[in-house]
Design an enzyme around this catalytic site. Structure first.
Site, PDB file in Angstrom:
ATOM      1  N   TRP A 153      15.804  27.712  53.399  1.00 38.75           N
ATOM      2  CA  TRP A 153      14.663  27.647  52.471  1.00 38.75           C
ATOM      3  C   TRP A 153      14.389  29.020  51.887  1.00 38.75           C
ATOM      4  O   TRP A 153      14.707  30.051  52.504  1.00 38.75           O
ATOM      5  CB  TRP A 153      13.408  27.127  53.203  1.00 38.75           C
ATOM      6  N   ASN A 198       2.879   7.287  42.377  1.00 37.75           N
ATOM      7  CA  ASN A 198       4.093   7.376  43.191  1.00 37.75           C
ATOM      8  C   ASN A 198       5.246   8.073  42.471  1.00 37.75           C
ATOM      9  O   ASN A 198       5.945   8.912  43.053  1.00 37.75           O
ATOM     10  CB  ASN A 198       4.527   5.983  43.634  1.00 37.75           C
ATOM     11  N   GLU A 233       7.229  -3.348  47.985  1.00 38.32           N
ATOM     12  CA  GLU A 233       6.610  -2.026  48.197  1.00 38.32           C
ATOM     13  C   GLU A 233       5.805  -2.022  49.492  1.00 38.32           C
ATOM     14  O   GLU A 233       5.781  -1.029  50.223  1.00 38.32           O
ATOM     15  CB  GLU A 233       5.713  -1.637  47.019  1.00 38.32           C
ATOM     16  N   TRP A 242       8.164  12.338  52.047  1.00 41.32           N
ATOM     17  CA  TRP A 242       8.652  13.722  51.959  1.00 41.32           C
ATOM     18  C   TRP A 242      10.094  13.837  52.408  1.00 41.32           C
ATOM     19  O   TRP A 242      10.899  14.502  51.771  1.00 41.32           O
ATOM     20  CB  TRP A 242       7.730  14.669  52.735  1.00 41.32           C
ATOM     21  N   TRP A 252       8.035  -1.151  52.135  1.00 38.77           N
ATOM     22  CA  TRP A 252       8.277   0.283  52.383  1.00 38.77           C
ATOM     23  C   TRP A 252       7.235   0.836  53.356  1.00 38.77           C
ATOM     24  O   TRP A 252       7.518   1.703  54.180  1.00 38.77           O
ATOM     25  CB  TRP A 252       8.249   1.071  51.071  1.00 38.77           C
ATOM     26  N   TRP A 273       9.868  20.947  53.028  1.00 41.22           N
ATOM     27  CA  TRP A 273       9.114  19.722  52.777  1.00 41.22           C
ATOM     28  C   TRP A 273       7.860  19.648  53.655  1.00 41.22           C
ATOM     29  O   TRP A 273       6.847  19.058  53.262  1.00 41.22           O
ATOM     30  CB  TRP A 273       9.991  18.481  52.987  1.00 41.22           C
TER      31      TRP A 273
HETATM   32  C1  LIG Z   1       6.166  12.625  48.789  1.00 40.14           C
HETATM   33  C2  LIG Z   1       5.447  11.304  48.981  1.00 40.14           C
HETATM   34  C3  LIG Z   1       4.352  11.245  49.830  1.00 40.14           C
HETATM   35  C4  LIG Z   1       3.664  10.036  50.016  1.00 40.14           C
HETATM   36  N1  LIG Z   1       2.578  10.000  50.862  1.00 40.14           N
HETATM   37  C5  LIG Z   1       1.928   8.831  51.054  1.00 40.14           C
HETATM   38  C6  LIG Z   1       0.810   8.757  51.932  1.00 40.14           C
HETATM   39  O1  LIG Z   1       0.415   9.733  52.567  1.00 40.14           O
HETATM   40  N2  LIG Z   1       0.158   7.563  52.045  1.00 40.14           N
HETATM   41  C7  LIG Z   1       0.582   6.448  51.379  1.00 40.14           C
HETATM   42  O2  LIG Z   1      -0.038   5.377  51.521  1.00 40.14           O
HETATM   43  N3  LIG Z   1       1.655   6.477  50.581  1.00 40.14           N
HETATM   44  C8  LIG Z   1       2.343   7.623  50.387  1.00 40.14           C
HETATM   45  N4  LIG Z   1       3.422   7.652  49.543  1.00 40.14           N
HETATM   46  C9  LIG Z   1       3.920   6.378  48.976  1.00 40.14           C
HETATM   47  C10 LIG Z   1       3.342   5.972  47.612  1.00 40.14           C
HETATM   48  O3  LIG Z   1       3.402   7.044  46.715  1.00 40.14           O
HETATM   49  C11 LIG Z   1       1.898   5.456  47.694  1.00 40.14           C
HETATM   50  O4  LIG Z   1       1.797   4.477  48.695  1.00 40.14           O
HETATM   51  C12 LIG Z   1       1.475   4.826  46.377  1.00 40.14           C
HETATM   52  O5  LIG Z   1       1.573   5.751  45.321  1.00 40.14           O
HETATM   53  C13 LIG Z   1       0.041   4.328  46.492  1.00 40.14           C
HETATM   54  O6  LIG Z   1      -0.411   3.819  45.281  1.00 40.14           O
HETATM   55  P1  LIG Z   1      -0.693   2.273  45.113  1.00 40.14           P
HETATM   56  O7  LIG Z   1      -1.548   1.778  46.208  1.00 40.14           O
HETATM   57  O8  LIG Z   1      -1.179   2.073  43.724  1.00 40.14           O
HETATM   58  O9  LIG Z   1       0.782   1.678  45.275  1.00 40.14           O
HETATM   59  P2  LIG Z   1       1.395   0.280  44.869  1.00 40.14           P
HETATM   60  O10 LIG Z   1       2.576   0.562  44.002  1.00 40.14           O
HETATM   61  O11 LIG Z   1       0.388  -0.644  44.357  1.00 40.14           O
HETATM   62  O12 LIG Z   1       1.997  -0.237  46.247  1.00 40.14           O
HETATM   63  C14 LIG Z   1       1.258  -1.084  47.132  1.00 40.14           C
HETATM   64  C15 LIG Z   1       1.223  -0.492  48.515  1.00 40.14           C
HETATM   65  O13 LIG Z   1       2.531  -0.432  49.060  1.00 40.14           O
HETATM   66  C16 LIG Z   1       2.632   0.724  49.896  1.00 40.14           C
HETATM   67  N5  LIG Z   1       3.681   1.593  49.359  1.00 40.14           N
HETATM   68  C17 LIG Z   1       4.112   1.661  48.088  1.00 40.14           C
HETATM   69  N6  LIG Z   1       5.123   2.545  47.993  1.00 40.14           N
HETATM   70  C18 LIG Z   1       5.327   3.052  49.217  1.00 40.14           C
HETATM   71  C19 LIG Z   1       6.225   4.000  49.763  1.00 40.14           C
HETATM   72  N7  LIG Z   1       7.157   4.616  49.035  1.00 40.14           N
HETATM   73  N8  LIG Z   1       6.141   4.290  51.088  1.00 40.14           N
HETATM   74  C20 LIG Z   1       5.236   3.677  51.866  1.00 40.14           C
HETATM   75  N9  LIG Z   1       4.356   2.767  51.405  1.00 40.14           N
HETATM   76  C21 LIG Z   1       4.401   2.452  50.105  1.00 40.14           C
HETATM   77  C22 LIG Z   1       1.295   1.429  49.864  1.00 40.14           C
HETATM   78  O14 LIG Z   1       0.543   1.008  50.978  1.00 40.14           O
HETATM   79  C23 LIG Z   1       0.693   0.916  48.573  1.00 40.14           C
HETATM   80  O15 LIG Z   1      -0.714   0.934  48.565  1.00 40.14           O
HETATM   81  C24 LIG Z   1       4.117   8.862  49.343  1.00 40.14           C
HETATM   82  C25 LIG Z   1       5.225   8.954  48.487  1.00 40.14           C
HETATM   83  C26 LIG Z   1       5.879  10.153  48.303  1.00 40.14           C
HETATM   84  C27 LIG Z   1       7.061  10.211  47.377  1.00 40.14           C
END
Ligand SMILES: Cc1cc2nc3c(=O)[nH]c(=O)nc-3n(C[C@H](O)[C@H](O)[C@H](O)COP(=O)(O)OP(=O)(O)OC[C@H]3O[C@@H](n4cnc5c(N)ncnc54)[C@H](O)[C@@H]3O)c2cc1C
Length: 486
Positions: free
Chosen positions: A314, A351, A283, A392, A286, A369
């Protein structure tokens, strides 16, 4: 390394920590006196100046950093104004000949920093920058033909190599003597002067949920690694349970270094390849991939990576009303509404639910979006240009490695699968709390007697569905057909 009795500015930005901070370590190693400086210049990040929720976080993070510096015999200087002018002025006042910072990679700050570096060098100052934000430079992992990756799995196969060898840099125990500051201006201003907290205090939910700052980031990382990480592979999909790390805002503001995070995981679980660790580290991959994409495709903050989507039809009639219902968590679809209310109250959303609400906005409501990304930008404490753009575009189907457009998340099935008892919905939509499990994700399907027993009148306590899920899905697929062929 020989030390010279020199003075340096350590320009702190989104690296608000003392531990595992390469610019800080280099500045301390090469200079007698180091002045830690934060410059508040949000307009320089336009059109993506930080939103209200990230401003709230920034306030707490700056307070915490100042406190940590004071414990080590220094303090944080804060200034406002044009960054270049502030750096030049403070360099002149303090006799600093060097400026150190950690790199940021979003398009506006990259352009600004390049300009600042050239201007400072032209004035005879030395500028040194490091990478504290990412595991890899965004331009580093490249395909066999030297281009950027567009598919995550291929990117990660390359980017994951060597992570086990990374080691964090320790925080300094004592600060090198800061330069003598001779007047009020170079002494800086207080965090409060920046006016980062809202005048009308809507931030109570944020304060209940979060503690910004490096100490809190480290504590949260340890809590996660000692607990939920072991079950992360399954637990990360359940919005009603604390199964993810909640580190995203800490990572966005650089309150914890990735090398430190990986070292803590290794200490507890032996290796990053351990089953408990591997899915989580992926993750983080990502996050790296998001920065890789933003670096190579900077236009994607506003435009779709897949150019066909520029002509997507749209929905325009009643678009403002649809958007408002979505923003307020009043769409009549419980999982969507729960997510939007969690976002409004805490500045964060799980997420799984981010994907569901984004799919609902772009595919069921057929709204662009960009409108969703903008709302997230203003309301998320972890609003991050790279991750938000990727999230997005991925969900809308127009980004790299995107969910195919015909994948329309079904919020009922998603709810039944990932919130089977409806705990998450009951928490954020308390007016639905008394509905039985069978109807918690689709109250409109409940017989009148069931609704009455749960004290709900649809259209009163809780709205009727804004759109029919099945019909709007078909409309989205038809809209997609219009751009598919070209
Ligand atoms: C529409 C949409 C918008 C989002 N906007 C953001 C945003 O503005 N900022 C943001 O940090 N994340 C964003 N995310 C990704 C993700 O949802 C969050 O990083 C995550 O929910 C943060 O929670 P956590 O720290 O508990 O994640 P955990 O599951 O604990 O993951 C650990 C870390 O991995 C990174 N990570 C995890 N998933 C993703 C992902 N899909 N993309 C990029 N990094 C990821 C984050 O830094 C996160 O803190 C978005 C996802 C979607 C679908």
């Amino acid at each position: 390394m020989t030390k010279t009795p020199d003075t340096a500015i350590l320009w702190l930005r989104r690296d608000l920590r003392l531990d595992d901070n390469p610019a800080l370590v280099q500045a301390m190693a090469e200079n007698e006196r180091v002045l830690p400086l934060y410059i508040h210049a949000p307009t320089e990040e336009a059109p993506w100046a930080p939103g209200a929720a990230t401003h709230w976080w920034l306030h707490g993070s700056l307070v915490a950093l100042d406190q940590a510096l004071r414990e080590r015999g220094s303090r944080l200087r804060i200034a406002t104004g044009e960054s270049l002018a502030v750096l030049e002025r403070i360099a002149q006042r303090t006799g600093a000949t060097r400026v150190y910072w950690n790199r940021l990679y979003d398009p506006a700050t990259r352009a600004r920093d390049t300009h600042i570096k050239l201007a400072l060098r032209a004035r005879g100052l030395r500028c040194e920058s490091s990478n504290a934000l990412l595991l890899h430079e965004p331009w580093e992992p490249l395909t066999g033909t030297g281009g950027p990756y567009r598919v995550f799995s291929a990117y990660w196969r390359k980017a994951v190599l060597g992570l086990d060898q990374l080691t964090p840099l320790p925080a300094p125990i004592q600060w090198r003597r800061p330069p003598d500051l001779d007047d009020q201006e170079s002494a800086g201003i207080g965090v409060d002067t920046l006016d980062l907290l809202p005048r009308i205090r809507w931030d109570q939910g944020l304060a209940e949920r979060w503690q910004p700052g490096e100490t809190a980031a480290l504590a949260q990382a340890r809590r996660f690694i000692d607990g939920p990480l072991a079950g992360y592979a399954q637990g990360r999909d359940l919005p009603g349970k604390p199964g993810t790390s909640s580190l995203s805002p800490h990572l966005h503001f650089g309150e914890i270094g990735l090398r430190r995070l990986l070292a803590l995981i290794r200490e507890r679980h032996g290796s990053l390849a351990a089953p408990a660790a591997e899915v989580f580290v992926r993750e983080l991959g990502w996050r790296e991939f998001a920065h890789h994409l933003l670096y190579h495709f900077p236009h994607t903050t506003a435009e779709p990576l897949d150019p066909r989507f520029a002509r997507f039809p749209w929905h325009t009639a009643d678009a403002a009303a649809r958007l408002a219902a979505w923003q307020q968590g009043r769409t009549g679809v419980p999982l969507v509404d729960a997510g939007m209310r969690e976002l409004w109250h805490t500045g964060w959303m799980h997420n799984r639910v981010r994907m569901v609400v984004a799919s609902y906005l772009t595919k069921n409501l057929l709204l662009p979006w960009q409108a969703g990304a903008q709302w997230f930008w203003d309301t998320l404490v972890d609003a991050d240009l790279a991750a938000n753009t990727l999230g997005w575009q991925w969900t809308a189907g127009c980004g790299a490695d995107a969910a195919p457009y015909f994948r329309v998340f079904n919020p009922i099935r998603q709810g039944e699968r990932f919130d089977p008892q409806g705990d998450y919905v009951r928490h954020w939509c308390p007016e639905l709390a008394r509905l039985p499990e069978r109807f918690i994700h689709q109250p409109w399907a409940a017989p009148v007697a069931v609704l009455r027993a749960a004290a709900i009148t649809l259209g009163d306590e809780y709205p009727h569905p804004l759109v029919d899920l099945a019909r709007s899905r078909l409309e989205a697929l038809a809209a997609f057909e219009t751009i598919k062929a070209t």
